[in-house]
Design a protein around this motif. Structure first.
Motif, PDB file in Angstrom:
ATOM      1  N   ILE A  71      -0.627  -3.071 -10.951  1.00 52.91           N
ATOM      2  CA  ILE A  71       0.217  -1.846 -10.975  1.00 52.91           C
ATOM      3  C   ILE A  71       0.605  -1.780 -12.441  1.00 52.91           C
ATOM      4  O   ILE A  71       0.689  -0.515 -12.947  1.00 52.91           O
ATOM      5  N   GLU A  72       0.839  -2.687 -13.309  1.00 51.67           N
ATOM      6  CA  GLU A  72       1.187  -2.476 -14.687  1.00 51.67           C
ATOM      7  C   GLU A  72      -0.035  -1.837 -15.355  1.00 51.67           C
ATOM      8  O   GLU A  72       0.370  -1.148 -16.142  1.00 51.67           O
ATOM      9  N   ARG A  73      -1.428  -2.062 -15.077  1.00 51.03           N
ATOM     10  CA  ARG A  73      -2.368  -1.640 -15.765  1.00 51.03           C
ATOM     11  C   ARG A  73      -2.497   0.064 -15.105  1.00 51.03           C
ATOM     12  O   ARG A  73      -2.850   0.789 -16.008  1.00 51.03           O
ATOM     13  N   LEU A  74      -2.152   0.449 -14.117  1.00 55.56           N
ATOM     14  CA  LEU A  74      -1.969   1.887 -13.596  1.00 55.56           C
ATOM     15  C   LEU A  74      -1.018   2.631 -14.173  1.00 55.56           C
ATOM     16  O   LEU A  74      -1.266   3.545 -14.777  1.00 55.56           O
ATOM     17  N   ASN A  75      -0.009   1.913 -14.505  1.00 55.47           N
ATOM     18  CA  ASN A  75       1.209   2.742 -15.137  1.00 55.47           C
ATOM     19  C   ASN A  75       1.011   2.933 -16.541  1.00 55.47           C
ATOM     20  O   ASN A  75       1.539   3.747 -17.164  1.00 55.47           O
ATOM     21  N   ALA A  76      -0.086   2.167 -16.850  1.00 60.85           N
ATOM     22  CA  ALA A  76      -0.201   2.367 -18.609  1.00 60.85           C
ATOM     23  C   ALA A  76      -1.491   3.176 -18.833  1.00 60.85           C
ATOM     24  O   ALA A  76      -1.668   3.822 -19.709  1.00 60.85           O
ATOM     25  N   ASN A  77      -2.543   3.169 -17.933  1.00 65.59           N
ATOM     26  CA  ASN A  77      -3.724   3.748 -18.120  1.00 65.59           C
ATOM     27  C   ASN A  77      -3.986   4.714 -17.154  1.00 65.59           C
ATOM     28  O   ASN A  77      -5.407   5.506 -17.263  1.00 65.59           O
ATOM     29  N   ASN A  78      -3.528   5.196 -16.224  1.00 67.62           N
ATOM     30  CA  ASN A  78      -4.041   6.006 -15.107  1.00 67.62           C
ATOM     31  C   ASN A  78      -3.827   7.592 -15.658  1.00 67.62           C
ATOM     32  O   ASN A  78      -3.074   7.811 -16.086  1.00 67.62           O
ATOM     33  N   GLN A  79      -4.992   8.162 -15.509  1.00 73.94           N
ATOM     34  CA  GLN A  79      -5.128   9.420 -16.155  1.00 73.94           C
ATOM     35  C   GLN A  79      -4.437  10.556 -15.286  1.00 73.94           C
ATOM     36  O   GLN A  79      -3.998  11.573 -15.903  1.00 73.94           O
ATOM     37  N   LEU A  81      -1.674  10.270 -13.866  1.00 72.38           N
ATOM     38  CA  LEU A  81      -0.343   9.756 -14.281  1.00 72.38           C
ATOM     39  C   LEU A  81      -0.180  10.191 -15.881  1.00 72.38           C
ATOM     40  O   LEU A  81       1.008  10.930 -16.077  1.00 72.38           O
ATOM     41  N   ALA A  82      -0.945  10.250 -16.725  1.00 73.24           N
ATOM     42  CA  ALA A  82      -1.030  10.674 -18.012  1.00 73.24           C
ATOM     43  C   ALA A  82      -0.978  12.248 -17.752  1.00 73.24           C
ATOM     44  O   ALA A  82      -0.272  12.854 -18.765  1.00 73.24           O
ATOM     45  N   SER A  83      -1.444  12.901 -17.059  1.00 78.67           N
ATOM     46  CA  SER A  83      -1.359  14.417 -16.860  1.00 78.67           C
ATOM     47  C   SER A  83      -0.095  14.726 -16.435  1.00 78.67           C
ATOM     48  O   SER A  83       0.437  15.673 -16.940  1.00 78.67           O
ATOM     49  N   ALA A  84       0.413  14.037 -15.491  1.00 74.70           N
ATOM     50  CA  ALA A  84       1.850  14.491 -15.076  1.00 74.70           C
ATOM     51  C   ALA A  84       2.897  14.126 -15.954  1.00 74.70           C
ATOM     52  O   ALA A  84       3.881  14.803 -16.305  1.00 74.70           O
ATOM     53  N   GLU A  85       2.726  12.988 -16.782  1.00 76.04           N
ATOM     54  CA  GLU A  85       3.414  13.006 -17.909  1.00 76.04           C
ATOM     55  C   GLU A  85       3.516  13.702 -19.175  1.00 76.04           C
ATOM     56  O   GLU A  85       4.702  14.244 -19.642  1.00 76.04           O
ATOM     57  N   ALA A  86       2.316  14.350 -19.084  1.00 73.61           N
ATOM     58  CA  ALA A  86       2.293  15.452 -20.275  1.00 73.61           C
ATOM     59  C   ALA A  86       3.068  16.783 -19.693  1.00 73.61           C
ATOM     60  O   ALA A  86       3.718  17.426 -20.464  1.00 73.61           O
ATOM     61  N   GLN A  87       3.052  17.012 -18.567  1.00 72.37           N
ATOM     62  CA  GLN A  87       3.627  18.011 -17.901  1.00 72.37           C
ATOM     63  C   GLN A  87       5.180  17.864 -18.006  1.00 72.37           C
ATOM     64  O   GLN A  87       5.915  18.946 -18.381  1.00 72.37           O
ATOM     65  N   LEU A 487       8.175   7.186 -19.899  1.00 77.30           N
ATOM     66  CA  LEU A 487       6.703   7.912 -20.594  1.00 77.30           C
ATOM     67  C   LEU A 487       5.727   6.771 -20.364  1.00 77.30           C
ATOM     68  O   LEU A 487       6.022   5.768 -20.264  1.00 77.30           O
ATOM     69  N   MET A 488       4.507   7.089 -20.212  1.00 84.65           N
ATOM     70  CA  MET A 488       3.573   6.296 -20.326  1.00 84.65           C
ATOM     71  C   MET A 488       3.408   5.354 -21.389  1.00 84.65           C
ATOM     72  O   MET A 488       3.649   6.011 -22.622  1.00 84.65           O
ATOM     73  N   GLN A 489       2.763   4.207 -21.301  1.00 86.08           N
ATOM     74  CA  GLN A 489       2.689   3.189 -22.540  1.00 86.08           C
ATOM     75  C   GLN A 489       1.482   3.859 -23.382  1.00 86.08           C
ATOM     76  O   GLN A 489       1.578   3.709 -24.595  1.00 86.08           O
ATOM     77  N   GLN A 490       0.615   4.486 -22.772  1.00 89.83           N
ATOM     78  CA  GLN A 490      -0.573   5.010 -23.536  1.00 89.83           C
ATOM     79  C   GLN A 490      -0.398   6.504 -23.489  1.00 89.83           C
ATOM     80  O   GLN A 490      -0.581   7.218 -22.637  1.00 89.83           O
ATOM     81  N   SER A 491       0.107   7.081 -24.432  1.00 91.29           N
ATOM     82  CA  SER A 491       0.386   8.577 -24.683  1.00 91.29           C
ATOM     83  C   SER A 491      -0.996   9.147 -24.895  1.00 91.29           C
ATOM     84  O   SER A 491      -2.006   8.656 -25.342  1.00 91.29           O
ATOM     85  N   ALA A 492      -1.135  10.237 -24.333  1.00 88.62           N
ATOM     86  CA  ALA A 492      -2.407  11.321 -24.380  1.00 88.62           C
ATOM     87  C   ALA A 492      -2.663  11.472 -25.892  1.00 88.62           C
ATOM     88  O   ALA A 492      -3.939  11.593 -26.479  1.00 88.62           O
TER      89      ALA A 492
END
Length: 496
Positions: A71-79, A81-87, A487-492
């Motif tokens: 789950i931690e890896r998903l929260n940090a790296n899922n793409q 999720l990265a798209s929704a975070e950018a929105q 926000l995601m730990q890994q920014s776009a």
């Protein structure tokens, strides 16, 4: 002279102070027919503030450390999720822009202009028939300008405030959408992981069964060589063994699919991801069930739908403000000279200041049509919100009854399995005593294995339904966290 620029400004500020309200309706939450309790919640544990589900990390209810790491890896790296975070960041930037509209706009301008006029020849005729030719010399001039201008639109009728209200609500809706995407992806990962562990358990069952069938085949083959049993018993034993081995191989494909799906969810290529088998399946947790009204704060999709109502309601005020005049204060000051040497000097100063009113006198009904569009959009969002709430109630009821049915079905299936095991023990003893043929043994063995796998399948179904129930309850999320949307730990930007 100093009083002239101040009078228009004071007048505008006085008008702004007197204008304390914004046009358009203020938001009120739509009325809902919310039941006092879920119909299928009888016997379920009531949610309390100390429940693990209330803290948000709902997957910890399954007590699996490897699942927590995934789950931690998903929260940090899922793409996704990265798209929704950018929105969400886009919506947040719009709010900053809406707030900036309350402040004056200041601009500076420095320039040099070179202009020319005239040049060429002409002929002048005198009265006695004599013509005189001459030329006009070209006139070239330079102008040096340096100025600072200020423009400020006063929010007399609340248009800017309503726009900020709409953009802020849209940002909150985007934050709720982000939470909804995160919850959906987490739910998908947990379901895939639990199903994978159930397949591992089924694989262990089939491997153990294969070992038992191999011993049975060897025993039957020895009896055949001794002339005790016919050749058909050996054939049946080998058929049963190979069929069970084929079932075990089929599980490898199913497990690989789940493993690949989990790899994509945590943001890595399937070729670089592997989950080793473990010797146990996570236990079914006790899920605390809250009252139906709590869904209005606990489900991200419901929170997003309500924020869109707020935004649509504010848009009505934005469109209605077009009926009223806009007041803008403008001021400009600087230096203008035809010579660079004395450009910045007192005699070359200039300034201007004054308010301007602008309004539409006739538009053929355009403003009215936009107001009607905004009102219709509001009605649509209200209907969507109510439907989302109803769907939320239905989902919780569905998963509650599903878990109840699976629990009762599992109890009955366990009884069937116990009976099948006892029947197998008796049949094997009868076969060893030579009172029955091997075909009877095969039938009972097949039935016992089928009951074992059915019970494991029900276990997987109960685990899946528990995840779906937790997600339907909101997964421990609370709409009070909207402004704290992580926000995601890994920014776009890190990938650029």
């Amino acid at each position: 002279m100093n009083a002239l620029p101040i009078r228009p400004l004071c007048l505008a500020l006085a008008v702004l102070t007197l204008s304390a309200c914004a046009v358009g309706p203020d938001y009120q939450r739509p009325q809902l027919d919310s039941p006092a309790a879920f119909k299928q919640a009888a016997g379920w544990k009531a949610a309390t503030p100390v429940d693990a589900l209330q803290r948000g990390a709902w997957w910890e209810l399954y007590g699996d450390a490897q699942l927590n790491q995934l789950i931690e890896r998903l929260n940090a790296n899922n793409q996704s999720l990265a798209s929704a975070e950018a929105q969400y960041r886009q919506a947040r930037a719009l709010v900053r822009g809406a707030r900036a509209s309350f402040f004056p706009t200041i601009g500076a301008d420095v320039g040099v202009t070179r202009a020319g006029q005239g040049g060429g020849s002409n002929t002048i005729s005198t009265g006695d028939g004599i013509s005189v030719s001459g030329s006009n010399q070209a006139s070239v001039s330079k102008s040096y300008d340096a100025s600072i201008g200020v423009s400020w639109e006063l929010d007399l009728w609340g248009k800017l405030r309503r726009q900020l209200e709409a953009d802020s609500a849209s940002m909150d809706a985007s934050a709720a959408d982000l939470a909804g995407v995160r919850l959906s992806l987490q739910s998908e990962l947990v379901q895939n992981y639990l199903q994978l562990r159930v397949l591992d358990e089924q694989k262990r069952l089939l491997d153990a069964t294969v070992v038992a069938y191999q011993r049975a085949l060897k025993l039957t083959d020895n009896q055949y060589n001794a002339g005790i049993v016919p050749k058909s018993d050996v054939t049946q034993a080998r058929t049963q063994l190979k069929s069970t081995q084929a079932q075990a191989v089929d599980l490898e494909y199913q497990r690989a699919q789940l493993e690949h799906a989990i790899a994509v969810l945590v943001g890595v290529p399937p070729a670089n991801f592997e989950l080793a088998e473990v010797d146990q399946v996570p236990a079914l947790p006790q899920v605390p069930v809250s009252v139906p009204s709590a869904l209005l704060e606990r489900r991200p999709d419901i929170a997003a739908a309500e924020r869109r109502i707020i935004a649509a309601n504010a848009d009505i005020g934005v469109e209605k403000a077009a009926y009223y005049p806009d007041l803008t204060l403008s001021a400009t000051g600087g230096y203008r000279s035809g010579s660079l040497n004395d450009w910045i000097s007192a005699p070359n100063r200039f300034w201007s200041i004054g308010p301007s009113f602008a309004m539409t006198l006739f538009d053929g009904g355009i403003i009215r049509s936009r107001v009607e569009q905004a009102e219709a959009s509001y009605d649509q969002t209200v209907a969507d919100y109510r439907q989302t709430v109803l769907d939320g109630f239905r989902e919780v009821e569905d998963y509650l009854v599903q878990l109840d049915v699976f629990e009762r079905e599992s109890a009955i299936q366990q009884e069937a399995l116990d009976a099948a095991r006892e029947s197998l023990r008796l049949i094997e003893n009868q076969y060893k005593a030579g009172t029955i043929d091997y075909n009877s043994v095969v039938n009972v063995q097949t039935s016992a294995l089928s009951n074992e796998r059915t019970l494991l399948g029900l276990r997987g179904s109960r685990l899946t339904a528990s995840v779906q129930l937790i997600a339907a309850l909101g997964g421990g999320w609370d709409d009070a966290k909207l402004q704290e949307a992580p926000l995601m730990q890994q920014s776009a930007n890190a990938n650029r």
